[in-house]
Design a protein around this motif. Structure first.
Motif, PDB file in Angstrom:
ATOM      1  N   PHE A   1      44.328  41.944  28.248  1.00  0.00           N
ATOM      2  CA  PHE A   1      44.490  42.393  29.628  1.00  0.00           C
ATOM      3  C   PHE A   1      43.396  41.859  30.549  1.00  0.00           C
ATOM      4  O   PHE A   1      43.641  41.578  31.714  1.00  0.00           O
ATOM      5  N   VAL A   2      42.166  41.763  30.050  1.00  0.00           N
ATOM      6  CA  VAL A   2      41.060  41.250  30.854  1.00  0.00           C
ATOM      7  C   VAL A   2      40.745  39.802  30.490  1.00  0.00           C
ATOM      8  O   VAL A   2      40.581  38.942  31.353  1.00  0.00           O
ATOM      9  N   GLY A   3      40.663  39.513  29.196  1.00  0.00           N
ATOM     10  CA  GLY A   3      40.189  38.217  28.734  1.00  0.00           C
ATOM     11  C   GLY A   3      41.059  37.036  29.121  1.00  0.00           C
ATOM     12  O   GLY A   3      40.550  35.997  29.558  1.00  0.00           O
ATOM     13  N   ILE A   4      42.371  37.165  28.976  1.00  0.00           N
ATOM     14  CA  ILE A   4      43.256  36.035  29.284  1.00  0.00           C
ATOM     15  C   ILE A   4      43.230  35.683  30.773  1.00  0.00           C
ATOM     16  O   ILE A   4      43.005  34.521  31.135  1.00  0.00           O
ATOM     17  N   PRO A   5      43.450  36.656  31.672  1.00  0.00           N
ATOM     18  CA  PRO A   5      43.376  36.290  33.097  1.00  0.00           C
ATOM     19  C   PRO A   5      42.008  35.752  33.499  1.00  0.00           C
ATOM     20  O   PRO A   5      41.916  34.767  34.240  1.00  0.00           O
TER      21      PRO A   5
ATOM     22  N   THR B   1      33.724  35.799  42.990  1.00  0.00           N
ATOM     23  CA  THR B   1      34.810  35.462  43.909  1.00  0.00           C
ATOM     24  C   THR B   1      35.932  34.696  43.220  1.00  0.00           C
ATOM     25  O   THR B   1      37.123  34.973  43.433  1.00  0.00           O
ATOM     26  N   ASN B   2      35.577  33.743  42.371  1.00  0.00           N
ATOM     27  CA  ASN B   2      36.571  32.849  41.774  1.00  0.00           C
ATOM     28  C   ASN B   2      37.245  33.398  40.526  1.00  0.00           C
ATOM     29  O   ASN B   2      38.355  32.983  40.191  1.00  0.00           O
ATOM     30  N   ALA B   3      36.590  34.290  39.798  1.00  0.00           N
ATOM     31  CA  ALA B   3      37.144  34.743  38.523  1.00  0.00           C
ATOM     32  C   ALA B   3      37.226  36.266  38.400  1.00  0.00           C
ATOM     33  O   ALA B   3      38.291  36.820  38.151  1.00  0.00           O
ATOM     34  N   VAL B   4      36.104  36.944  38.562  1.00  0.00           N
ATOM     35  CA  VAL B   4      36.091  38.402  38.357  1.00  0.00           C
ATOM     36  C   VAL B   4      36.802  39.127  39.491  1.00  0.00           C
ATOM     37  O   VAL B   4      37.542  40.091  39.256  1.00  0.00           O
ATOM     38  N   GLY B   5      36.608  38.672  40.719  1.00  0.00           N
ATOM     39  CA  GLY B   5      37.212  39.328  41.870  1.00  0.00           C
ATOM     40  C   GLY B   5      38.716  39.449  41.800  1.00  0.00           C
ATOM     41  O   GLY B   5      39.267  40.546  42.018  1.00  0.00           O
ATOM     42  N   PRO B   6      39.451  38.357  41.513  1.00  0.00           N
ATOM     43  CA  PRO B   6      40.914  38.477  41.409  1.00  0.00           C
ATOM     44  C   PRO B   6      41.362  39.454  40.325  1.00  0.00           C
ATOM     45  O   PRO B   6      42.346  40.186  40.513  1.00  0.00           O
ATOM     46  N   ILE B   7      40.640  39.464  39.205  1.00  0.00           N
ATOM     47  CA  ILE B   7      40.970  40.410  38.126  1.00  0.00           C
ATOM     48  C   ILE B   7      40.807  41.839  38.619  1.00  0.00           C
ATOM     49  O   ILE B   7      41.672  42.699  38.420  1.00  0.00           O
TER      50      ILE B   7
ATOM     51  N   VAL C   1      35.554  25.812  24.971  1.00  0.00           N
ATOM     52  CA  VAL C   1      36.009  26.764  23.956  1.00  0.00           C
ATOM     53  C   VAL C   1      34.882  27.733  23.599  1.00  0.00           C
ATOM     54  O   VAL C   1      35.100  28.934  23.465  1.00  0.00           O
ATOM     55  N   ALA C   2      33.676  27.217  23.460  1.00  0.00           N
ATOM     56  CA  ALA C   2      32.529  28.070  23.155  1.00  0.00           C
ATOM     57  C   ALA C   2      32.297  29.085  24.265  1.00  0.00           C
ATOM     58  O   ALA C   2      32.026  30.272  24.004  1.00  0.00           O
ATOM     59  N   ARG C   3      32.395  28.645  25.509  1.00  0.00           N
ATOM     60  CA  ARG C   3      32.172  29.544  26.639  1.00  0.00           C
ATOM     61  C   ARG C   3      33.241  30.626  26.716  1.00  0.00           C
ATOM     62  O   ARG C   3      32.939  31.790  26.987  1.00  0.00           O
ATOM     63  N   VAL C   4      34.493  30.236  26.478  1.00  0.00           N
ATOM     64  CA  VAL C   4      35.576  31.221  26.509  1.00  0.00           C
ATOM     65  C   VAL C   4      35.402  32.223  25.369  1.00  0.00           C
ATOM     66  O   VAL C   4      35.624  33.431  25.548  1.00  0.00           O
ATOM     67  N   PHE C   5      34.973  31.746  24.201  1.00  0.00           N
ATOM     68  CA  PHE C   5      34.750  32.645  23.067  1.00  0.00           C
ATOM     69  C   PHE C   5      33.714  33.706  23.432  1.00  0.00           C
ATOM     70  O   PHE C   5      33.915  34.908  23.193  1.00  0.00           O
ATOM     71  N   VAL C   6      32.605  33.294  24.010  1.00  0.00           N
ATOM     72  CA  VAL C   6      31.560  34.247  24.411  1.00  0.00           C
ATOM     73  C   VAL C   6      32.084  35.194  25.487  1.00  0.00           C
ATOM     74  O   VAL C   6      31.836  36.408  25.441  1.00  0.00           O
ATOM     75  N   LEU C   7      32.824  34.661  26.443  1.00  0.00           N
ATOM     76  CA  LEU C   7      33.375  35.486  27.518  1.00  0.00           C
ATOM     77  C   LEU C   7      34.332  36.532  26.968  1.00  0.00           C
ATOM     78  O   LEU C   7      34.309  37.696  27.394  1.00  0.00           O
ATOM     79  N   GLU C   8      35.159  36.151  25.996  1.00  0.00           N
ATOM     80  CA  GLU C   8      36.082  37.102  25.371  1.00  0.00           C
ATOM     81  C   GLU C   8      35.316  38.216  24.649  1.00  0.00           C
ATOM     82  O   GLU C   8      35.685  39.385  24.725  1.00  0.00           O
ATOM     83  N   CYS C   9      34.265  37.835  23.948  1.00  0.00           N
ATOM     84  CA  CYS C   9      33.451  38.832  23.247  1.00  0.00           C
ATOM     85  C   CYS C   9      32.825  39.829  24.217  1.00  0.00           C
ATOM     86  O   CYS C   9      32.578  40.989  23.873  1.00  0.00           O
TER      87      CYS C   9
ATOM     88  N   ALA D   1      38.643  31.241  35.228  1.00  0.00           N
ATOM     89  CA  ALA D   1      37.344  30.586  35.116  1.00  0.00           C
ATOM     90  C   ALA D   1      37.430  29.187  34.516  1.00  0.00           C
ATOM     91  O   ALA D   1      36.700  28.282  34.939  1.00  0.00           O
ATOM     92  N   PHE D   2      38.305  28.982  33.519  1.00  0.00           N
ATOM     93  CA  PHE D   2      38.290  27.728  32.763  1.00  0.00           C
ATOM     94  C   PHE D   2      39.641  27.033  32.659  1.00  0.00           C
ATOM     95  O   PHE D   2      39.819  26.135  31.830  1.00  0.00           O
ATOM     96  N   GLY D   3      40.621  27.452  33.454  1.00  0.00           N
ATOM     97  CA  GLY D   3      41.888  26.743  33.516  1.00  0.00           C
ATOM     98  C   GLY D   3      42.729  26.827  32.260  1.00  0.00           C
ATOM     99  O   GLY D   3      42.691  27.827  31.531  1.00  0.00           O
ATOM    100  N   GLU D   4      43.489  25.763  31.987  1.00  0.00           N
ATOM    101  CA  GLU D   4      44.431  25.758  30.870  1.00  0.00           C
ATOM    102  C   GLU D   4      43.733  25.907  29.519  1.00  0.00           C
ATOM    103  O   GLU D   4      44.217  26.607  28.632  1.00  0.00           O
TER     104      GLU D   4
END
Length: 317
Positions: free
Chosen positions: A108-112, A8-14, A251-259, A117-120
């Motif tokens: 296209f997917v990772g930045i939004p 709802t908070n992150a994947v849904g809007p994308i 940063v670690a979480r965003v790195f994994v999410l981007e991968c 999910a993790f703000g600024e």
């Protein structure tokens, strides 16, 4: 964050904005080219400049992130090559498999997704990931795409210096190093921020438009690269993040999410440029890769929801 909250908070809007782009692409003859050009030459550079100029990330974290992005690409290229050879892929299709595995859709997917999910901090980390990855795409990616053809890597290497993103990043680094970053609320920086923020919905609309125009005739053959991208990639990302020892868990979480994001669109342009004429078992490399992009993007809704829920729950970091 549970599965429902993660969606709802992150994947849904994308997903919602991408679906709007998909429906628009299926129902009209809108040309994605000018929209993509505006994003590539204006919106994303503004996003990169503002994010890097104002980020709170330290130099050590940025260095680790760079090592991680390069390490991920090399690890996935090697894994995809091994799996491709075992499954009988060769030539341009093997190159397409390697490109699909090594380069996630960190823009296209990772930045939004990272921002939702993790703000600024999420957005700044994702922008840096995309910038480093673009350098790899137009060097290592071009080499992989052009193997077995008479096109050289040097010709496309110049793309790095033609795109404004590199100069936006360099300008942001110089501004930070010299202490020239305007204070919060400054009119100039607010204008740059406004333009950069526009890139988020525009990138998602472009993603939907591109998926609407995707030929999925090779969908059965996209299973292997799709499993690599959606199954192995998050595990490789976790392993690298643990090995690098990021000080900031976000940063670690965003790195994994981007991968863990689906296969990127940019390598598709490389295969069209360098391997469009070669056919293997009735499929061209662009047809093969476009199907992988489509399959991984659709399936990533479930995968990213699971990965994000796990990251937010502190399963690893």
């Amino acid at each position: 964050m549970g599965l429902t909250a993660a969606f709802t908070n992150a994947v849904g809007p994308i997903l919602a904005v991408s679906v709007v782009g998909y429906v628009l692409g299926r129902g009209t003859d809108v040309d994605v080219g000018p929209l993509n050009t505006a994003g590539l030459y204006v919106l994303v550079p503004a996003l990169a400049f503002h994010s890097i100029a104002t980020t709170s990330l330290g130099g050590g974290e940025v260095l680790k992130l760079g090592v991680g992005v390069v390490g991920y690409a090399l690890a996935m290229l090697g894994l995809a090559w091994a799996v491709g050879r075992l499954t009988g892929e060769s030539g341009p299709l093997l190159g397409a498999l390697m490109l699909a595995a090594a380069f996630p859709n960190s823009g296209f997917v990772g930045i939004p997704l990272s921002e939702f999910a993790f703000g600024e901090t999420g957005r700044a980390t994702a922008v840096l990931y995309l910038t480093i990855q673009n350098l790899l795409v137009y060097t290592l990616g071009v080499y992989v795409a052009s193997r077995g053809t008479d096109r050289g890597v040097r010709e496309a290497f110049g793309e790095i210096f033609r795109l404004p993103l590199l100069y936006a990043v360099l300008a942001a680094v110089v501004v930070r190093a010299m202490g020239w970053v305007p204070p919060a609320g400054n009119a100039a920086m607010e204008t740059v921020r406004l333009v950069g923020d526009a890139s988020i919905p525009v990138m998602l609309l472009i993603l939907g438009l591109q998926l609407a125009d995707t030929d999925v005739t090779a969908v059965t053959r996209s299973v292997t690269p799709s499993l690599l991208k959606l199954g192995a990639a998050p595990l490789v990302g976790v392993g690298l993040a643990l090995a690098l020892g990021f000080e900031d868990p976000t940063v670690a979480r965003v790195f994994v999410l981007e991968c863990a994001t689906p296969a990127a669109v940019i390598p598709l342009a490389l295969t069209i440029e360098y391997a469009d004429g070669a056919t293997v078992d009735g499929f061209t490399a662009p047809e093969y890769l476009s199907t992988v992009v489509f399959t991984t993007t659709v399936a990533s809704v479930a995968v990213l929801t699971l990965v994000l829920a796990g990251l937010e729950a502190g399963v690893v970091f």
